[in-house]
Design a protein around this motif. Structure first.
Motif, PDB file in Angstrom:
ATOM      1  N   LEU A 296      43.801  36.625 108.464  1.00 48.61           N
ATOM      2  CA  LEU A 296      44.289  36.781 110.115  1.00 48.61           C
ATOM      3  C   LEU A 296      44.713  37.670 111.013  1.00 48.61           C
ATOM      4  O   LEU A 296      43.468  38.294 111.974  1.00 48.61           O
ATOM      5  N   GLN A 297      45.433  38.928 110.789  1.00 46.06           N
ATOM      6  CA  GLN A 297      45.661  39.536 111.330  1.00 46.06           C
ATOM      7  C   GLN A 297      45.265  40.742 111.438  1.00 46.06           C
ATOM      8  O   GLN A 297      44.264  41.446 112.105  1.00 46.06           O
ATOM      9  N   SER A 298      44.443  40.989 110.102  1.00 44.34           N
ATOM     10  CA  SER A 298      43.246  41.520 109.708  1.00 44.34           C
ATOM     11  C   SER A 298      42.294  40.997 109.847  1.00 44.34           C
ATOM     12  O   SER A 298      41.145  41.612 110.559  1.00 44.34           O
ATOM     13  N   ALA A 299      41.392  39.807 110.237  1.00 42.09           N
ATOM     14  CA  ALA A 299      40.316  39.124 111.101  1.00 42.09           C
ATOM     15  C   ALA A 299      40.017  39.842 112.537  1.00 42.09           C
ATOM     16  O   ALA A 299      39.756  40.411 113.139  1.00 42.09           O
ATOM     17  N   GLU A 300      41.371  39.354 112.650  1.00 43.47           N
ATOM     18  CA  GLU A 300      41.698  39.261 114.506  1.00 43.47           C
ATOM     19  C   GLU A 300      41.423  40.883 115.153  1.00 43.47           C
ATOM     20  O   GLU A 300      40.837  41.096 115.516  1.00 43.47           O
ATOM     21  N   SER A 301      41.983  42.078 114.032  1.00 42.46           N
ATOM     22  CA  SER A 301      41.660  43.660 113.930  1.00 42.46           C
ATOM     23  C   SER A 301      40.155  43.906 113.897  1.00 42.46           C
ATOM     24  O   SER A 301      39.871  44.878 114.461  1.00 42.46           O
ATOM     25  N   TYR A 302      40.142  43.843 113.296  1.00 48.29           N
ATOM     26  CA  TYR A 302      38.295  43.540 112.434  1.00 48.29           C
ATOM     27  C   TYR A 302      37.601  43.188 113.504  1.00 48.29           C
ATOM     28  O   TYR A 302      36.443  44.566 114.446  1.00 48.29           O
TER      29      TYR A 302
ATOM     30  N   VAL B 127      34.156  44.285 118.243  1.00 44.02           N
ATOM     31  CA  VAL B 127      33.840  44.247 119.509  1.00 44.02           C
ATOM     32  C   VAL B 127      33.996  45.806 120.599  1.00 44.02           C
ATOM     33  O   VAL B 127      33.451  45.944 121.304  1.00 44.02           O
ATOM     34  N   ALA B 128      35.159  46.781 120.295  1.00 48.67           N
ATOM     35  CA  ALA B 128      34.844  47.098 121.228  1.00 48.67           C
ATOM     36  C   ALA B 128      33.921  48.481 120.472  1.00 48.67           C
ATOM     37  O   ALA B 128      33.143  49.285 121.606  1.00 48.67           O
ATOM     38  N   LYS B 129      33.601  49.124 119.666  1.00 48.06           N
ATOM     39  CA  LYS B 129      32.189  50.030 119.036  1.00 48.06           C
ATOM     40  C   LYS B 129      30.927  49.119 119.813  1.00 48.06           C
ATOM     41  O   LYS B 129      30.248  49.832 120.354  1.00 48.06           O
ATOM     42  N   ALA B 130      30.769  47.949 119.504  1.00 54.93           N
ATOM     43  CA  ALA B 130      29.847  46.808 120.279  1.00 54.93           C
ATOM     44  C   ALA B 130      29.302  47.742 121.812  1.00 54.93           C
ATOM     45  O   ALA B 130      28.690  47.873 122.255  1.00 54.93           O
ATOM     46  N   THR B 131      30.688  46.931 122.075  1.00 57.22           N
ATOM     47  CA  THR B 131      31.028  47.473 123.136  1.00 57.22           C
ATOM     48  C   THR B 131      30.612  48.625 123.886  1.00 57.22           C
ATOM     49  O   THR B 131      30.070  48.893 125.166  1.00 57.22           O
TER      50      THR B 131
END
Length: 315
Positions: free
Chosen positions: A237-243, A248-252
């Motif tokens: 879950l933590q890895s998924a949240e980090s990914y 999202v940051a890259k897309a933004t």
């Protein structure tokens, strides 16, 4: 004349003799701890305590019972031979009485005794038909009800508790019958599994033990595996949240760049187009081992090396 006197004298003597005999035979003794009932023409007309007393034998009858003697009754077994100084007592099971069902439909053999004293002779002798049988059936009803409310293991292990519960219930039922009896004690001699079902009972116990062992193994396995699984799940879950946050940051960022370029393109389309072309070439050629600019407008292929090596022309 003398004959008539003789007959009269005989009659008088007979009456006197009968009266004297009646008077003497009318004496009776009530012992210590006893209570006597005096019945006149079959009806109870008096109660008598201990002492030397008299009644009229021709019209009265006396019945006495001890009110202090403790009587003992057996249930589920019978004494076949009383014990002595050199010989032990012998007993026989009464399975018709003692076999009963527990709350989990198991079969047990119960052996018990109960003790009582007579508290009211009139009630005991005349208010209830066959008081001994009535008392025995009442005891059986109370005992069976108690055993049937328990699982097998509880019935086998808690004889004292059964005694404590059966005694007041038994006395309450006896009181409702107005039998003139006081229950002095209840003792459970033995509660066991009948021989005919011992093997089946052992199989049940083995199955319960096996069930307990399997449950313990499952619990140990759960305690070993579940924390590790929860840890892996947490890491995933933590890895998924980090990914997700990274994407999202890259897309933004890409959206921001696109918007910036689009605004410039609106005001200077050609300049922007040329700039994008040059930036694309720089990005593509930056990873190439050899860089060339090729032109073939006049039918010849010209080579301009851009990486410092000598090139050939006129290829």
């Amino acid at each position: 004349m003398k004959r008539k006197v003789s007959v009269a004298l005989v009659v008088v003597i007979a009456v006197v003799a009968i009266a004297a005999l009646t008077g003497v035979s009318g004496f009776y003794r009530v012992g210590q701890g006893e209570e006597a009932l005096v019945l006149t023409f079959g009806r109870v007309t008096d109660h008598k305590g201990p002492g030397l007393l008299w009644y009229c034998p021709l019209i009265q009858e006396v019945k006495a019972e001890s009110v202090t003697t403790i009587h003992t009754m057996e249930y589920g077994f019978r004494t076949t031979q009383a014990g002595g100084t050199t010989v032990g007592a012998q007993y026989a099971d009464n399975t018709d009485e003692g076999v009963m069902l527990t709350g989990d439909n198991s079969i047990v053999q119960v052996e018990a005794i109960y003790q009582y004293t007579i508290s009211d002779v009139k009630e005991y002798l005349y208010d209830v038909d066959d008081p001994l049988t009535t008392m025995h059936l009442a005891f059986e009803a109370v005992l069976r009800r108690n055993i049937q409310s328990r699982p097998l293991d509880d019935a086998l292990l808690n004889k004292e508790e059964i005694e404590r519960q059966v005694l007041p219930d038994f006395q309450k039922m006896i009181d409702s019958y107005r039998m003139g009896v006081t229950i002095r004690g209840v003792r459970i001699q033995n509660i066991s599994v009948p021989t005919d079902v011992t093997a089946a009972y052992e199989d049940v116990n083995n199955a319960k033990n096996e069930k307990t062992r399997k449950l313990d193994e499952a619990e140990r396995y759960q305690n070993e595996v579940l924390p590790a699984a929860r840890s892996r799940a947490y890491q995933t879950l933590q890895s998924a949240e980090s990914y997700r946050a990274d994407q999202v940051a890259k897309a933004t960022a890409e959206v921001s760049v696109f918007k910036s370029i689009y605004e410039k393109y609106r005001f200077a389309p050609q300049v922007t187009r040329d700039r994008l072309t040059i930036e694309t070439l720089e990005r593509v050629l930056s990873g190439a081992d050899r860089k060339f600019i090729v032109s073939g407008e006049d039918g010849t292929l010209k080579l301009l090396p851009l990486d410092g090596e000598k090139g050939e022309t006129g290829l």
